[in-house]
Design an enzyme around this catalytic site. Structure first.
Site, PDB file in Angstrom:
ATOM      1  N   TYR A   1       0.672  -0.927  -0.353  1.00 33.04           N
ATOM      2  CA  TYR A   1      -0.439  -0.086   0.416  1.00 33.04           C
ATOM      3  C   TYR A   1       1.003   1.497  -0.329  1.00 33.04           C
ATOM      4  CZ  TYR A   1      -3.380  -3.384   2.230  1.00 33.04           C
ATOM      5  OH  TYR A   1      -3.970  -5.290   2.701  1.00 33.04           O
TER       6      TYR A   1
ATOM      7  N   CYS B  95      -4.787   4.096  10.374  1.00 31.23           N
ATOM      8  CA  CYS B  95      -5.039   4.731  10.935  1.00 31.23           C
ATOM      9  C   CYS B  95      -6.774   4.697  11.637  1.00 31.23           C
ATOM     10  CB  CYS B  95      -5.670   5.717   9.665  1.00 31.23           C
ATOM     11  SG  CYS B  95      -6.849   5.039   8.081  1.00 31.23           S
TER      12      CYS B  95
END
Length: 474
Positions: free
Chosen positions: A334, A427
């Protein structure tokens, strides 16, 4: 592990005598990961926005379920010691921030507790070191204001016919008009106010989401924190804005730091802001930024952490924890545009970045060229497909997935190839804890430590990095 000073909520279902519209008195005893205050009325858990631990309030119930309710603050009977005056005059209306009324030290404590609670309840980790939360150091500002390097505002027309731009009121699609925002880089404020006036003068039709008519949907502003270069992007339905070329040229003359004006076309009836097509109207399609000593190009629709300083602080922790010797093979899953890949590539033998978005990989390769980094390879595809096809066992796998976390196939592949160390940037503490539990099951890996970082002051969101080490076979 640091013990939480916040109470753990009990979700046991009980008979509920309360009704919607009822006014009740409660004390707020916790902050939820949504940002809402949490209190109890008997055995009923009540969630109330715009409150903080220690508030004693009258709350109007707006939704009542069997085990919990949602309410609206009616009267503040006794203010918490953690309650402060908001830095924004529309903080009680705007949905951009949840915690303008919460003192910053308590925001940090609540976020650290959010991570601890997720690790304990979801991950089953009871003895992990959760370090003190990192904050970005912002020159000339407290670290909790003026930090955002990008802001994207929906556009609307007021009842008096004025062009408005701002954030939606909490839990609605009613726009709160802004001329400045205390959490965005203050250098963007003049554009926010004055560009609206030019749009009004040009009489460009504003998008109506109910009728799917009109043109102008969003106004997006981005700035390079270190360079001061700015991009202005109009998100439109079809791209038909009469006089846009002339207006874009005027904007470039009016704002010396503005390096480009772009149009992004999004004809879909969707809540997704950016469409697939972005074209430059005047100037250039990117701004330059410096991050971790490297040069980056950022386009209008590029994903880049909104808090440059906090992201650099977190990267420094990663570098310090890994203690790289220059012989390592690192895979950055990612990877985006190489925000973390490229600085780490300077300190390893080989760095490989994996990313599903072709445009991000295109920018990552460009940024590698800009910095003359030749030991890095970027590949397009899903992590679950690319990772097993690499044909190698990396020393380090860096994971930085979206909020939903990693697909189970990715985690199983990592466990099969058995890298010595895993670095997981997240996150969302809940999905982080879930994925760490999978990685550590069967004694394959040990969770060594977790470092939180405050990428999003004045909100309930928190970033963190978890470090895992491979355990020797039993």
């Amino acid at each position: 592990m640091t013990k939480s000073k916040f109470p753990t909520r009990n979700s046991t279902k009980v008979a509920n005598p309360c009704q919607q519209g009822q006014l009740i008195e409660i004390e707020i005893t916790d902050l939820a990961d949504t940002g809402d205050g949490v209190g109890r009325f008997g055995e009923l858990v009540v969630f109330v926005p715009d409150t903080v631990t220690g508030d004693r309030i009258l709350v109007r119930l707006v939704q009542v379920k069997s085990s919990y309710a949602k309410g609206k603050l009616d009267t503040l009977l006794e203010a918490s010691e953690h309650r402060i005056r908001a830095n924004c005059i529309v903080a009680d209306k705007c949905g951009g921030c949840q915690w303008q009324h919460v003192d910053y030290e308590y925001q940090l404590a609540a976020k650290q507790n959010q991570i601890i609670q997720a690790l304990e309840r979801i991950g089953g980790f009871n003895d992990v070191q959760v370090d003190q939360i990192l904050t970005g150091k912002i020159e000339g500002f407290p670290q909790f204001l003026g930090y955002r390097n990008k802001a994207t505002y929906p556009v609307a027309i007021s009842v008096t016919g004025q062009v408005q731009a701002g954030y939606y009121q909490k839990s609605t699609h009613k726009l709160v008009n802004l001329n400045q925002c205390p959490v965005q880089d203050p250098r963007l404020n003049p554009l926010l106010k004055e560009v609206k006036e030019d749009i009004h003068w040009r009489d460009w039709p504003v998008y109506d989401e109910k009728q799917h008519t009109g043109e102008l949907r969003h106004l997006s502003l981005r700035i390079g924190r270190r360079t001061g270069e700015m991009l202005l992007t109009l998100i439109v339905r079809t791209g038909e804005l009469p006089g846009i070329e002339a207006q874009a040229a005027e904007w470039l003359k009016q704002y010396p730091q503005l390096v480009g004006v772009c149009l992004n076309v999004n004809a879909a009836q969707t809540n997704v802001i950016f469409g697939a097509e972005t074209r430059c109207i005047a100037g250039q399609s990117y701004l330059r930024e410096k991050f971790a000593g490297l040069n980056f190009q950022l386009r209008a629709d590029t994903f880049f952490q909104v808090n440059t300083e906090a992201a650099e602080a977190l990267l420094q922790v990663i570098v310090g924890e890994l203690n790289l010797h220059g012989s390592e093979v690192l895979v950055d899953a990612y990877c985006g545009i190489g925000t973390f890949t490229l600085p780490l590539a300077k300190q390893v033998k080989i760095a490989i970045g994996l990313e599903v978005q072709p445009t991000a990989i295109e920018q990552a390769r460009l940024n590698a060229e800009l910095n003359d980094l030749k030991n890095v390879d970027f590949q397009v595809g899903t992590v679950e497909d690319l990772l097993p096809s690499l044909g190698l066992t990396p020393d380090i796998v860096l994971l930085d997935p979206p909020r939903k976390g990693c697909d189970r196939a990715v985690l199983e592949t990592i466990k099969e190839i058995k890298p010595s160390r895993i670095v997981y940037v997240s996150c969302k503490p809940a999905t982080l804890a879930r994925d760490l539990k999978i990685l550590c099951e069967n004694g394959d890996y040990k969770l060594a430590r977790v470092q939180p970082a405050d990428f999003f002051p004045q909100t309930s969101h928190v970033e963190c990095v978890a470090f895992l080490v491979k355990l020797p076979p039993v």
